[in-house]
Design an enzyme around this catalytic site. Structure first.
Site, PDB file in Angstrom:
ATOM      1  N   ASP A  59      47.268  18.912 -34.008  1.00  0.00           N
ATOM      2  CA  ASP A  59      48.197  17.826 -34.349  1.00  0.00           C
ATOM      3  C   ASP A  59      47.694  16.458 -33.906  1.00  0.00           C
ATOM      4  O   ASP A  59      48.488  15.569 -33.591  1.00  0.00           O
ATOM      5  CB  ASP A  59      49.589  18.082 -33.732  1.00  0.00           C
ATOM      6  CG  ASP A  59      50.036  19.515 -33.951  1.00  0.00           C
ATOM      7  OD1 ASP A  59      50.031  19.939 -35.115  1.00  0.00           O
ATOM      8  OD2 ASP A  59      50.369  20.207 -32.971  1.00  0.00           O
ATOM      9  N   HIS A  99      49.339  19.284 -41.842  1.00  0.00           N
ATOM     10  CA  HIS A  99      48.890  17.893 -41.947  1.00  0.00           C
ATOM     11  C   HIS A  99      49.969  17.102 -42.639  1.00  0.00           C
ATOM     12  O   HIS A  99      50.520  17.566 -43.637  1.00  0.00           O
ATOM     13  CB  HIS A  99      47.670  17.782 -42.873  1.00  0.00           C
ATOM     14  CG  HIS A  99      46.389  18.167 -42.245  1.00  0.00           C
ATOM     15  ND1 HIS A  99      45.229  18.259 -42.968  1.00  0.00           N
ATOM     16  CD2 HIS A  99      46.069  18.451 -40.995  1.00  0.00           C
ATOM     17  CE1 HIS A  99      44.246  18.605 -42.168  1.00  0.00           C
ATOM     18  NE2 HIS A  99      44.746  18.738 -40.960  1.00  0.00           N
ATOM     19  N   ARG A 133      37.526  45.390 -40.657  1.00  0.00           N
ATOM     20  CA  ARG A 133      36.936  45.656 -41.984  1.00  0.00           C
ATOM     21  C   ARG A 133      37.713  46.649 -42.842  1.00  0.00           C
ATOM     22  O   ARG A 133      38.062  46.354 -43.971  1.00  0.00           O
ATOM     23  CB  ARG A 133      35.460  46.093 -41.860  1.00  0.00           C
ATOM     24  CG  ARG A 133      34.594  44.967 -41.357  1.00  0.00           C
ATOM     25  CD  ARG A 133      33.414  45.441 -40.590  1.00  0.00           C
ATOM     26  NE  ARG A 133      33.829  46.137 -39.380  1.00  0.00           N
ATOM     27  CZ  ARG A 133      33.101  47.016 -38.725  1.00  0.00           C
ATOM     28  NH1 ARG A 133      31.911  47.345 -39.183  1.00  0.00           N
ATOM     29  NH2 ARG A 133      33.547  47.583 -37.624  1.00  0.00           N
ATOM     30  N   ASP A 143      49.488   3.229 -30.565  1.00  0.00           N
ATOM     31  CA  ASP A 143      50.736   2.448 -30.544  1.00  0.00           C
ATOM     32  C   ASP A 143      51.816   3.097 -29.682  1.00  0.00           C
ATOM     33  O   ASP A 143      52.671   2.408 -29.118  1.00  0.00           O
ATOM     34  CB  ASP A 143      51.262   2.257 -31.974  1.00  0.00           C
ATOM     35  CG  ASP A 143      51.350   3.577 -32.729  1.00  0.00           C
ATOM     36  OD1 ASP A 143      50.302   4.247 -32.858  1.00  0.00           O
ATOM     37  OD2 ASP A 143      52.454   3.958 -33.152  1.00  0.00           O
TER      38      ASP A 143
HETATM   39  P1  IMP Z   1      48.610  31.133 -34.367  1.00  0.00           P
HETATM   40  O1  IMP Z   1      47.480  30.326 -34.876  1.00  0.00           O
HETATM   41  O2  IMP Z   1      49.849  31.084 -35.241  1.00  0.00           O
HETATM   42  O3  IMP Z   1      48.215  32.544 -34.011  1.00  0.00           O
HETATM   43  O4  IMP Z   1      49.093  30.481 -32.970  1.00  0.00           O
HETATM   44  C1  IMP Z   1      48.280  30.497 -31.803  1.00  0.00           C
HETATM   45  C2  IMP Z   1      48.479  29.222 -30.993  1.00  0.00           C
HETATM   46  O5  IMP Z   1      47.863  28.133 -31.664  1.00  0.00           O
HETATM   47  C3  IMP Z   1      49.930  28.818 -30.786  1.00  0.00           C
HETATM   48  O6  IMP Z   1      50.048  28.179 -29.519  1.00  0.00           O
HETATM   49  C4  IMP Z   1      50.169  27.802 -31.886  1.00  0.00           C
HETATM   50  O7  IMP Z   1      51.220  26.909 -31.574  1.00  0.00           O
HETATM   51  C5  IMP Z   1      48.819  27.107 -31.896  1.00  0.00           C
HETATM   52  N1  IMP Z   1      48.472  26.480 -33.176  1.00  0.00           N
HETATM   53  C6  IMP Z   1      47.935  27.098 -34.249  1.00  0.00           C
HETATM   54  N2  IMP Z   1      47.692  26.203 -35.216  1.00  0.00           N
HETATM   55  C7  IMP Z   1      48.050  25.008 -34.746  1.00  0.00           C
HETATM   56  C8  IMP Z   1      48.006  23.673 -35.271  1.00  0.00           C
HETATM   57  O8  IMP Z   1      47.542  23.415 -36.392  1.00  0.00           O
HETATM   58  N3  IMP Z   1      48.510  22.691 -34.469  1.00  0.00           N
HETATM   59  C9  IMP Z   1      48.976  22.949 -33.228  1.00  0.00           C
HETATM   60  N4  IMP Z   1      49.005  24.153 -32.683  1.00  0.00           N
HETATM   61  C10 IMP Z   1      48.559  25.185 -33.435  1.00  0.00           C
END
Ligand code: IMP
Length: 434
Positions: free
Chosen positions: A23, A51, A153, A343
């Protein structure tokens, strides 16, 4: 008027990675740059990513499709390293279509990308619910179980399999039977029938078939023809399966997986831009040394609108952690930094930058990439005077308040990487190029 992107110079094939826990605002940087690129490629993750891109008064939310799709001449690629939930993908395609975005010629999906199925999402939710206070805090999008099946696999289904009804039927019948045994034994869950899954996914396959191809070959041909390619990592370096804060990570190589996730070697890259917030945020569980569980964290959350794009969860917020940032910049081979949301830091009397970790009586500036070690450190802070001025209208680095410049200089000196972009708001024109 948009920012003068040309001032970034001749940046060649470029990769964009997040350097914290996600993020960071990668979507905005991708959106700003894609106008100068022929291809925008995603190499990892799935619909766990989110995004947001603001163009004029229109807001676009992306989970799977690269945001380069907003530029009519840019071909967007979901490469082999991405895990694809076809239902979510079609929903996103429909939403973009309704907003007038043309997809037909501009989207390509790897036949080798793995498919997220209903039992993956079920496994993700049930396994989290069993972990109690050691939950990973996943997005429940089935990402971990899908990547686990890729590694196993025999339980894997790829986009290419979806296109062949016979192959899909054979696989789904066998895999669903095994999954039901696991789900019932571990979680006492109701069994899933394979036939409705088959019907639903076949219908998705028919709609997605025109977009599916060998994306590694497509990219090699494009590179040979001198086309410019922008690669985009989803999630972020500190969530990297190998190098992040394991086990509180996602299940792909988000900082380092470009080559395996696309079939294009890292030597094709000229530039790697690391995107970082001017502070830190984290969504989901796991250690976060500079977290501010107090008024400061609340202020950062409110000012930075820190709520997840994918799940809507409030994000945890805290001061910028330079120890973690330098580590992330190194593992990603970053050549320049993009500092976002500067900001948000206006109006603090003082700001804190974490420059070391204390563990018992020792202070270190090395980052321990293991959650159990990271949980035991205390941040050591340097204090920097803040600034009062709002930054949203600043259009040139020279117009930044002196203390904002000092803050950024300290970041650059610690990470030993130049800052190339500063963002002072969500819109394209709220961007300063150095
Ligand atoms: P998963 O990817 O859903 O298995 O989540 C695993 C960890 O990664 C968790 O803490 C999610 O909140 C974090 N996470 C996965 N993708 C994002 C992202 O795009 N932004 C922020 N946190 C993410």
């Amino acid at each position: 008027m948009g920012p003068d992107i040309a001032r970034l110079g001749e940046i060649g094939n470029t990769s964009i990675v997040g350097l914290q826990w996600g993020d960071e605002g990668k979507g905005k940087i991708v959106d700003l740059l894609t106008g100068g690129f022929h291809y925008n490629v995603r190499w990892n993750g799935g619909s766990n990513a989110g995004h947001c891109v603001k163009v004029g008064d229109k807001k676009y939310a992306f989970h799977l499709i690269p945001s380069g799709i907003l530029h009519p001449r840019c071909v967007c690629v979901l490469a082999n390293g991405v895990v694809i939930d076809p239902i979510q993908l079609l929903r996103e395609m429909d939403e973009l279509g309704e907003q007038g975005v043309e997809l037909r010629e501009n989207l390509r999906i790897s036949a080798q990308a793995h498919v997220v199925l209903p039992y993956h999402k079920k496994q993700d939710q049930l396994s989290e619910s069993r972990l109690g206070d050691r939950k990973i805090g996943t997005t429940a999008r089935g990402i971990g179980p899908c990547y686990a099946d890729k590694a196993s696999r025999s339980w894997a289904i790829r986009m290419g399999d979806l296109l062949d009804p016979e192959r899909l039927g054979e696989k789904l019948r066998r895999i669903t039977r095994d999954k039901n045994r696991i789900l019932s034994a571990l979680y006492d869950a109701e069994p899933l029938a394979w036939e409705p899954i088959f019907e639903q996914y076949r219908s998705c396959a028919v709609q997605l078939a025109p977009y599916v191809c060998d994306t590694a070959q497509l990219l090699h041909e494009a590179l040979r023809a001198g086309k410019r390619v922008l690669f985009e990592g989803a999630n972020a370096a500190l969530l990297d399966l190998d190098h992040g804060t394991f086990p509180f990570v996602t299940s792909s190589n988000c900082g380092t997986g470009l080559s395996a996730g696309t079939g294009v070697p890292a030597t094709a890259l000229r530039t790697v831009l690391g995107v970082v917030k001017a502070y830190c945020s984290r969504v989901g569980a796991g250690p976060f040394p500079t977290e501010q569980n107090n008024d400061i964290g609340e202020r950062l959350r409110l000012r930075g609108h820190e709520y997840g794009t994918t799940t809507g969860r409030p994000r945890r917020c805290g001061w910028l952690d330079l120890v973690a940032l330098r580590y992330a910049a190194r593992i990603c081979g970053v050549t320049g930094l993009c500092v976002m949301l500067l900001d948000v830091l206006s109006n603090f009397d003082t700001l804190a930058l974490c420059t070391g970790y204390r563990r018992e009586s020792q202070v270190t500036d090395s980052f321990p990439p293991d959650a159990y070690d990271l949980e035991r450190v205390q941040p050591v802070y340097e204090t920097i005077p803040g600034w009062r001025e709002p930054l949203e209208e600043v259009r040139s680095p020279a117009d930044l308040p002196d203390n904002a410049r000092r803050y950024l200089e300290r970041v650059e000196a610690y990470v030993q990487t130049p800052i190339r972009v500063i963002s002072v708001g969500p819109a394209r024109h709220q961007t300063l190029i150095l």
